[in-house]
Motif scaffolding. Structure first.
Motif, short mmCIF file in Angstrom:
data_model
loop_
_atom_site.label_atom_id
_atom_site.label_comp_id
_atom_site.label_asym_id
_atom_site.label_seq_id
_atom_site.Cartn_x
_atom_site.Cartn_y
_atom_site.Cartn_z
N GLY A 65 4.05 -24.90 24.61
CA GLY A 65 4.26 -23.69 23.71
C GLY A 65 5.14 -24.12 22.54
N THR A 66 5.31 -22.96 21.69
CA THR A 66 5.97 -23.19 20.27
C THR A 66 6.93 -21.98 20.30
N PHE B 40 7.82 -25.99 31.50
CA PHE B 40 7.35 -26.99 30.66
C PHE B 40 5.86 -26.35 29.79
N ASP B 41 5.62 -25.40 30.30
CA ASP B 41 4.53 -24.72 29.71
C ASP B 41 5.08 -23.92 28.23
N ILE C 124 9.79 -8.93 29.32
CA ILE C 124 9.95 -8.89 27.89
C ILE C 124 11.30 -8.04 27.61
N SER C 125 11.47 -6.93 28.69
CA SER C 125 12.74 -6.37 28.78
C SER C 125 13.05 -6.33 30.49
N SER C 126 14.26 -6.81 30.79
CA SER C 126 14.64 -6.66 31.94
C SER C 126 16.11 -6.06 32.28
N ASP C 127 16.05 -5.22 33.12
CA ASP C 127 17.53 -4.56 33.68
C ASP C 127 18.18 -5.31 34.88
N PHE C 128 19.55 -5.54 34.64
CA PHE C 128 20.13 -5.80 36.09
C PHE C 128 21.36 -5.11 36.12
N THR D 161 3.07 -16.44 18.76
CA THR D 161 2.82 -17.52 19.13
C THR D 161 2.69 -17.45 20.56
N SER D 162 2.30 -18.60 21.42
CA SER D 162 2.51 -18.92 22.88
C SER D 162 3.54 -19.76 23.12
N PRO D 163 4.49 -19.05 23.90
CA PRO D 163 4.36 -17.86 24.84
C PRO D 163 4.86 -16.72 23.87
#
Length: 642
Positions: free
Chosen positions: A468-469, A462-463, A527-531, A497-499
């Protein structure tokens, strides 16, 4: 939205039943936006009404003279005191003249100014004490094409019609009230006296019709016994033809009443109106019992484009399946539970807009549902404001179709993806059965219900999506670590912008070389994730990001290499874009063979040996990926064929 003429209205009713399904929300949005433009400059002075009182009951007794467009009104209001007080005020346009205010047969002192009626009580009230006042007033309501109270004509015979449309700030244009949507009135009565030519319609049930033989008028007496917001109290009056039906469903007998201009009552329109019964049954299954099943549901025609969800009787400027669905869904979302402030309009309009898509899915299938949502996706990407209305005095925000209706519906679609169908629909029912039933609620009130029902923390969602935008711009890349495992990277463009970036669960479909698919879900919180995904039954052929289109996004597939090859040199392909020959500079990168795949991951060509040039003349225009493979490494490089 332009003001439709009666000829246009007839054509709409007769021929536009099969319009694109977003039409219902568009008509609703544009009509209300026009209303807001008219009302906000004056009514905003009084909003949000007298917070020192809690209104319990309104009795409106309206004698209307069409020739002079005059209302002679008597409004009796019962209220309790929220604090010790000796004066109250009601919102009423100063163009009306108040003749007197009476309490317990005593006339009270009062003043009018700045669209307020200020009343000095004859006796001070203690906190929680019940009192009532009766206001006698007369005047001509303000007029305009989309006014709160209008006089018009319809059909070749130019038959007269009168209607109200008070959302958001227009109720004081025709009766004295507390202008605050959060103060639900426990019950209401509306009496309408007009020449006997008119059939007069209002909320609830018709409990009596008086024939006044001395002046050839009729008084229609309507009683609503459910809580109602002041802006949902309405009238609609003309020479209607009444079409009646009854829905017997799950133990309820719901009267259905359509008040239709006689000149537009065609067989096509009757077919469209018949959709009311299956829609009522569908929404009952989805949201719970129709909130006003002991009164009625229906429609009353008026001279404006679109619709307005007046409680138990939607005012309609025309009829399409999607518009009927939109206004009916409001009976749960907007009428049974009303937005506490106009900044929380999401809990009204987003749900009604999304309900159109839900009925598409039920009646026509998933493809129709997704097509409806795709339109909302495109519109939502153009918005710059949060769904929670930052400035409810701005008519360009509160009923903005792309924002409140379009992005609002997309947010609910995404929430459904986050929760899963069972928890999502259980949350909608739980909300309708919560402590907010027949009251008002904020967006956060709905969030809390969804969290309790699903046992999931939804604050991050929800945030981002309500307060947010913008929306996320994803890039992803992958490589096989072995025949049963995969390395995946998902990154986002940092926003100004936020977020700055979005946390979201993301589905991926892995298309395997044994011609099977498997779908996995990962949670992106950086912002960058490895899986690393293991235990696969075959090597991965391609990866499809968000295959069910559950996220508002832009996405691009890019190449990555395995972690043990991070220091290997880059590869260059040129020219890019290209029409004929794609040149390749491996720069020492160990490669065994090449593949070309399209943007959906489908194999277009393969090359069993390494080459310096590849002929792409026969490829169709579009985006492709050159896949460079070796025994232990893989690199994916996008290129454009023009």
């Amino acid at each position: 939205m332009k003001h439709f003429s009666i000829l246009t209205l007839f054509l709409i009713v007769s021929t536009r039943v099969a319009l694109a399904q977003e039409t219902g929300g568009e008509w609703c949005a544009h009509n209300k936006a026009e209303r807001f433009k008219k009302a906000s400059s004056n009514a905003r002075i009084a909003y949000p009404g007298d917070q020192s009182i809690d209104v319990k009951y309104h009795f409106l007794n309206l004698k209307i003279t069409p020739e002079t467009k005059t209302i002679n009104g008597i409004v009796r209001t019962y209220f309790t005191a929220n604090q010790n007080l000796n004066a109250v005020f009601f919102d009423l346009k100063s163009s009306f003249k108040v003749d007197s205010v009476v309490r317990n047969s005593k006339k009270l002192a009062f003043t009018q100014g700045n669209n307020k009626l200020n009343i000095t009580l004859d006796k001070a009230l203690a906190k929680d004490e019940l009192a009532n006042v009766t206001i006698y007033y007369v005047g001509v309501p303000p007029t305009s094409n989309f006014g709160s109270f209008e006089f018009g004509i319809h059909g070749a015979q130019k038959a007269p019609a009168i209607w109200s449309l008070s959302e958001p700030y227009g109720a004081p244009d025709w009766w004295p009230c507390k202008d605050d949507p959060s103060d639900k009135i426990d019950s209401s009565t509306v009496w309408i006296t007009l020449p006997s030519f008119y059939t007069s319609v209002s909320n609830g049930r018709l409990v009596g019709t008086l024939k006044n033989l001395d002046n050839n008028t009729s008084t229609y007496q309507w009683k609503n016994k459910h809580p109602i917001s002041h802006y949902l109290i309405s009238i609609a009056c003309s020479n209607y033809t009444l079409i009646q039906d009854l829905l017997e469903y799950k133990g309820d007998s719901i009267p259905i009443e359509h008040y239709i201009y006689p000149e537009v009552l065609t067989s096509n329109l009757q077919t469209t109106l018949a959709e009311t019964k299956p829609l009522l049954a569908f929404f009952t299954d989805l949201f719970g019992s129709y909130p006003f099943h002991d009164e009625k549901y229906g429609h009353a025609m008026c001279n404006f484009g679109g619709g307005m969800e007046h409680q138990t009787v939607s005012s309609m400027g025309g009829f399409t399946e999607s518009l009927i669905a939109h206004e009916m869904a409001h009976q749960w979302f907007g009428d049974k539970i009303t937005c506490k402030t106009w900044s929380d309009i999401f809990v009204n309009e987003a749900f009604a807009s999304y309900s159109e898509a839900l009925y598409d899915e039920f009646k026509y299938g998933k493809a129709r549902y997704q097509n409806t949502l795709n339109g909302h996706f495109n519109r939502a990407k153009t918005t710059k404001e949060p769904v929670y209305i930052s400035d409810p005095t701005n008519e360009n925000l509160i009923f903005n179709y792309a924002l409140t209706y379009g992005k609002g519906a997309v947010v609910l679609h995404m929430l459904r993806g986050v929760l899963g169908d069972a928890d999502f629909f259980n949350s909608l029912k739980a909300y309708q059965e919560s402590e907010f039933a027949y009251k008002s609620a904020t967006i956060d009130d709905f969030r809390n219900i969804a969290e309790k029902t699903s046992k999931k923390n939804l604050k991050y969602f929800f945030d981002e999506w309500i307060y947010g935008t913008s929306y996320p711009r994803f890039q992803y890349g992958w490589t096989s670590l072995s025949k049963t495992s995969l390395k995946l990277n998902i990154s986002q463009q940092k926003l100004t912008t936020s977020p700055e970036f979005f946390k979201m669960p993301v589905e991926l479909t892995l298309k395997l070389k044994n011609n099977t698919d498997t779908t996995v879900k990962v949670f992106v919180d950086k912002i960058s994730s490895d899986f690393e995904i293991s235990g696969l039954k075959a090597e991965v052929n391609s990866v499809v990001f968000d295959p069910n289109n559950l996220i508002l996004k832009d996405v691009q597939e890019v190449g990555i290499i395995t972690s043990n090859a991070e220091n290997l040199p880059d590869v260059t392909i040129f020219p890019n874009p290209n029409a004929e020959i794609l040149k390749i500079d491996l720069k020492g990168y160990p490669a065994s063979y090449f593949e070309i795949r399209n943007s959906n991951g489908q194999l277009i060509k393969n090359f069993p040996s390494v080459q310096k040039e590849i002929n792409i003349k026969d490829l169709s225009t579009g985006k492709y990926f050159l896949i460079i493979k070796s025994d232990s490494n893989q690199k994916s490089i996008p290129f454009i064929k023009n």
